[in-house]
Design a protein around this motif. Structure first.
Motif, mmCIF file in Angstrom:
data_model
loop_
_atom_site.group_PDB
_atom_site.id
_atom_site.type_symbol
_atom_site.label_atom_id
_atom_site.label_comp_id
_atom_site.label_asym_id
_atom_site.label_seq_id
_atom_site.Cartn_x
_atom_site.Cartn_y
_atom_site.Cartn_z
ATOM 1 N N ILE A 1 34.800 62.720 25.172
ATOM 2 C CA ILE A 1 34.139 62.028 24.056
ATOM 3 C C ILE A 1 32.867 62.745 23.612
ATOM 4 O O ILE A 1 32.450 62.620 22.477
ATOM 5 C CB ILE A 1 33.854 60.530 24.342
ATOM 6 N N THR B 1 34.745 49.109 36.222
ATOM 7 C CA THR B 1 34.367 48.257 35.100
ATOM 8 C C THR B 1 32.884 48.448 34.793
ATOM 9 O O THR B 1 32.486 48.599 33.630
ATOM 10 C CB THR B 1 34.672 46.782 35.427
ATOM 11 N N SER C 1 32.249 51.724 32.928
ATOM 12 C CA SER C 1 32.604 51.728 31.503
ATOM 13 C C SER C 1 31.616 50.868 30.712
ATOM 14 O O SER C 1 31.233 51.214 29.599
ATOM 15 C CB SER C 1 34.058 51.283 31.285
ATOM 16 N N MET D 1 29.337 52.224 27.626
ATOM 17 C CA MET D 1 29.379 51.601 26.298
ATOM 18 C C MET D 1 27.990 51.172 25.844
ATOM 19 O O MET D 1 27.627 51.322 24.686
ATOM 20 C CB MET D 1 30.334 50.416 26.288
ATOM 21 N N LEU E 1 26.304 54.251 24.625
ATOM 22 C CA LEU E 1 26.839 54.731 23.351
ATOM 23 C C LEU E 1 26.420 53.835 22.188
ATOM 24 O O LEU E 1 26.283 54.295 21.058
ATOM 25 C CB LEU E 1 28.370 54.792 23.406
ATOM 26 N N ASN F 1 31.972 39.565 26.763
ATOM 27 C CA ASN F 1 31.068 40.157 27.738
ATOM 28 C C ASN F 1 29.601 39.962 27.357
ATOM 29 O O ASN F 1 29.272 39.750 26.199
ATOM 30 C CB ASN F 1 31.393 41.652 27.823
ATOM 31 N N ASP F 2 28.724 40.053 28.382
ATOM 32 C CA ASP F 2 27.278 40.003 28.126
ATOM 33 C C ASP F 2 26.827 41.134 27.213
ATOM 34 O O ASP F 2 25.874 40.981 26.457
ATOM 35 C CB ASP F 2 26.507 40.158 29.451
ATOM 36 N N ALA F 3 27.472 42.278 27.349
ATOM 37 C CA ALA F 3 27.079 43.415 26.509
ATOM 38 C C ALA F 3 27.573 43.150 25.084
ATOM 39 O O ALA F 3 28.785 43.035 24.864
ATOM 40 C CB ALA F 3 27.675 44.704 27.058
ATOM 41 N N ILE G 1 28.053 44.909 22.510
ATOM 42 C CA ILE G 1 29.027 45.836 21.934
ATOM 43 C C ILE G 1 30.441 45.521 22.438
ATOM 44 O O ILE G 1 31.406 45.552 21.670
ATOM 45 C CB ILE G 1 28.651 47.319 22.217
ATOM 46 N N VAL G 2 30.553 45.170 23.713
ATOM 47 C CA VAL G 2 31.865 44.839 24.274
ATOM 48 C C VAL G 2 32.383 43.551 23.634
ATOM 49 O O VAL G 2 33.558 43.453 23.254
ATOM 50 C CB VAL G 2 31.783 44.690 25.809
ATOM 51 N N MET H 1 33.575 44.296 20.065
ATOM 52 C CA MET H 1 34.846 45.017 20.031
ATOM 53 C C MET H 1 35.973 44.096 20.518
ATOM 54 O O MET H 1 37.080 44.098 19.980
ATOM 55 C CB MET H 1 34.764 46.293 20.885
ATOM 56 N N GLN I 1 34.228 57.417 20.294
ATOM 57 C CA GLN I 1 33.722 57.434 21.668
ATOM 58 C C GLN I 1 33.772 56.047 22.298
ATOM 59 O O GLN I 1 34.259 55.863 23.415
ATOM 60 C CB GLN I 1 32.275 57.922 21.674
ATOM 61 N N LEU I 2 33.268 55.059 21.553
ATOM 62 C CA LEU I 2 33.271 53.692 22.076
ATOM 63 C C LEU I 2 34.688 53.209 22.349
ATOM 64 O O LEU I 2 34.932 52.472 23.304
ATOM 65 C CB LEU I 2 32.572 52.744 21.092
ATOM 66 N N VAL J 1 37.345 54.973 23.266
ATOM 67 C CA VAL J 1 37.896 55.538 24.510
ATOM 68 C C VAL J 1 37.366 54.743 25.703
ATOM 69 O O VAL J 1 38.126 54.341 26.592
ATOM 70 C CB VAL J 1 37.546 57.038 24.641
ATOM 71 N N ILE J 2 36.059 54.487 25.711
ATOM 72 C CA ILE J 2 35.488 53.782 26.865
ATOM 73 C C ILE J 2 35.909 52.311 26.857
ATOM 74 O O ILE J 2 36.113 51.703 27.913
ATOM 75 C CB ILE J 2 33.946 53.949 26.911
ATOM 76 N N MET J 3 36.082 51.706 25.681
ATOM 77 C CA MET J 3 36.560 50.318 25.615
ATOM 78 C C MET J 3 37.971 50.235 26.212
ATOM 79 O O MET J 3 38.298 49.263 26.891
ATOM 80 C CB MET J 3 36.559 49.814 24.169
ATOM 81 N N ASP K 1 39.080 52.095 28.608
ATOM 82 C CA ASP K 1 38.854 52.136 30.058
ATOM 83 C C ASP K 1 38.404 50.771 30.570
ATOM 84 O O ASP K 1 38.849 50.308 31.628
ATOM 85 C CB ASP K 1 37.762 53.166 30.404
ATOM 86 N N PHE K 2 37.508 50.149 29.816
ATOM 87 C CA PHE K 2 36.994 48.836 30.211
ATOM 88 C C PHE K 2 38.130 47.807 30.266
ATOM 89 O O PHE K 2 38.252 47.036 31.217
ATOM 90 C CB PHE K 2 35.911 48.377 29.225
ATOM 91 N N THR L 1 39.202 46.076 33.707
ATOM 92 C CA THR L 1 39.047 44.618 33.764
ATOM 93 C C THR L 1 40.387 43.961 34.110
ATOM 94 O O THR L 1 40.447 43.047 34.942
ATOM 95 C CB THR L 1 38.532 44.074 32.414
#
Lengths: 343, 343
Positions: free
Chosen positions: A108, A161, A164, A168, A171, B48-50, B52-53, B56, B127-128, B130-132, B134-135, B139
């Protein structure tokens, strides 16, 4: 000699193990045989029927790093004496999970080099690298499932987890200069400390169950110190030793502890220079050097060194109550190794 | 109403469930309540708490598809009567693994639309995404580990490894026109049949253990038929119904069963046109239409339809010895649904 055998014979001769090799060799000594078995198992895991997987796997084995996480796992598994046989496949799985994240990070970021060698994405393709990362991760988990060790699976899927999530968060960061020390702590805990503490905790599961908490805590402090030192190296080391340009994080507008600390105390003129730097999408080498100078002059490097030393000392404290074995001594030596490395 | 509740109420009203909705609603009927619980659990998993997660994840829930794999899993778990409670988290994990692969596929293909909605990579970043992916995958596995169901973990990590292998084989293909029917069979088994048969097998593990082999075999044949129909749709359906241009696979020089079959019998002049087409890095819409015509005239579509029907019939045969329950009837109806769909 089989490919796996050849790879294993070269276990300690990987390209970047030369710096600090003496102390790394001493650290590894108690688990050297097990570590060679891990390298053989990794080679077997990526020696796939599909030629493309075998080729990419072969390159990954050639460019593999210091195998620091499996070393920690194996040492932790021996702090009470001999470890259980599961330590080898578990250490293999941990290194493969680590590799999977490196492969995705390089893909990435479109990184061209890692450890002085071409990355998978530069040598094959970006697309293949993303899926190879998936393959490495699911292969690692398949092996964990085959072992039937639910405790290890729990620890390692949680760490994955976490990694990742950390990536994120990084990013998605929009205002880099508002990144606080708390944010930084949370980020490096997710990004780096999570897998190192998982490696240590999983190590405890196969031979040192009585010290699970201690080893987990050691791994977390060590991993935190490791990342702080990594971030310092980006400010302090020249291109020759890191194999990457100094100030690479800054060039990508990544804010790490030295800058966070310096921002808190820097005078307005310095702050204006830093603000301008972060507003420039393609900063010059000269402006990177200037920010590095400002961070140093405002005590950013000293502060980060102090924090790193604090976590190193916590890591050592975590080992206080452990039996006095050679494995424990190697874990202590690992702390100095982490603190003193330059790449 | 909570976000999860709202999402669940809309379980059957997702954007692309309209085509063939009648039969899909009938298929789902025996497990509708469970399916709503799956949607709620998915919403919770990505809330999620994050931020961005969560953002998405929210978009993924809005663009989710027909939930066909969890539907199959739940139906399989009920072929002997009531299923075990683990069916819900297992079905959730299967759909999340499926989502993870879609997110990575879209990211590496730089796809802009899926199911008529913007992809994660187009809405957020490559980029996000690809990592999402993975998440989502880690999970899903964390939840399987929490269930402690090693059998399900074994089946699903194997399917994930298979899917990544299939994808890599496809990406690494250098001479598309030498792709044989055996290669194609192996590819669609990895890419599509592996996760559908895994869903059915995992379903059998929570309520219908006596029919594990039968349901696994049903899923494998159904998944194979599913992919053949998918590949046919690319040749036969217009942009309005698929939401993507007809001949998209051809545009990307992907060789599927209709072309493989046609290549075996086409006269030299047709073959020259196809060769030229595959030598052209950016084929025009007109040349795509010409290859589609050639494939049709040389019996490629008929051959693929026959192979699809053969696998559909195998799927039905696999269900022969099962008790005559509503769930079994829905599994039979699922075969017609797969064969008759147009998108």
């Amino acid at each position: 000699m089989s490919a796996a055998g050849a790879a294993s014979a070269a276990a300690t001769a990987s390209p970047d193990s030369s710096s600090g090799a003496a102390s790394l060799a001493r650290i590894r000594a108690p688990v050297q045989g097990l570590l060679e078995a891990v390298v053989e198992e990794m080679s077997r895991s990526v020696a796939n029927d599909a030629p493309i997987v075998a080729q990419m796997g072969h390159h990954l084995m050639a460019m593999r790093g210091k195998m620091f996480r499996p070393t920690l796992l194996l040492l932790c598994s021996e702090v009470e004496g001999a470890s259980e046989p599961a330590a080898i496949p578990l250490a293999t799985a941990v290194e493969m999970i680590h590799l999977a994240t490196l492969v995705h990070d390089d893909a990435i970021d479109h990184s061209v080099l890692r450890r002085g060698m071409p990355t998978l994405n530069s040598l094959f393709s970006h697309q293949l690298s993303v899926i190879m990362g998936d393959f490495l991760y699911s292969t690692a988990l398949s092996r964990l499932v085959a072992l039937g060790n639910l405790d290890a699976l729990r620890v390692l899927t949680r760490a994955s987890t976490e990694m990742s999530l950390g990536e994120m968060r990084q990013l998605a960061m929009t205002n880099a200069l508002s990144f606080s020390e708390d944010d930084y702590d949370a980020l490096i805990r997710s990004k780096t400390a999570s897998l190192m503490s998982a490696a240590c905790e999983v190590g405890s599961l196969c031979g040192a169950r009585d010290y699970r908490e201690e080893l987990l805590s050691y791994g977390e402090s060590l991993g935190t110190a490791f990342q702080i030192v990594d971030d310092l190296i980006d400010y302090t080391e020249a291109r020759e030793t890191t194999g990457k340009p100094t100030g690479l994080d800054l060039r990508e507008h990544k804010v790490t502890l030295p800058l966070i600390a310096a921002l808190r105390v820097m005078p307005a003129p310095d702050r204006r220079i830093v603000d301008d730097f972060f507003a420039d999408p393609e900063p010059s080498d000269m402006s990177i050097a200037e920010v590095i100078r400002i961070v140093g002059e405002n005590g950013g490097l000293d502060y980060a060194r102090k924090r790193g030393a604090m976590f190193a000392s916590r890591a050592e404290q975590a080992l206080t109550g452990l039996p006095d074995t050679v494995a424990r001594q190697s874990l202590i030596d690992s702390i100095s190794y982490v603190m003193e490395r330059h790449s």
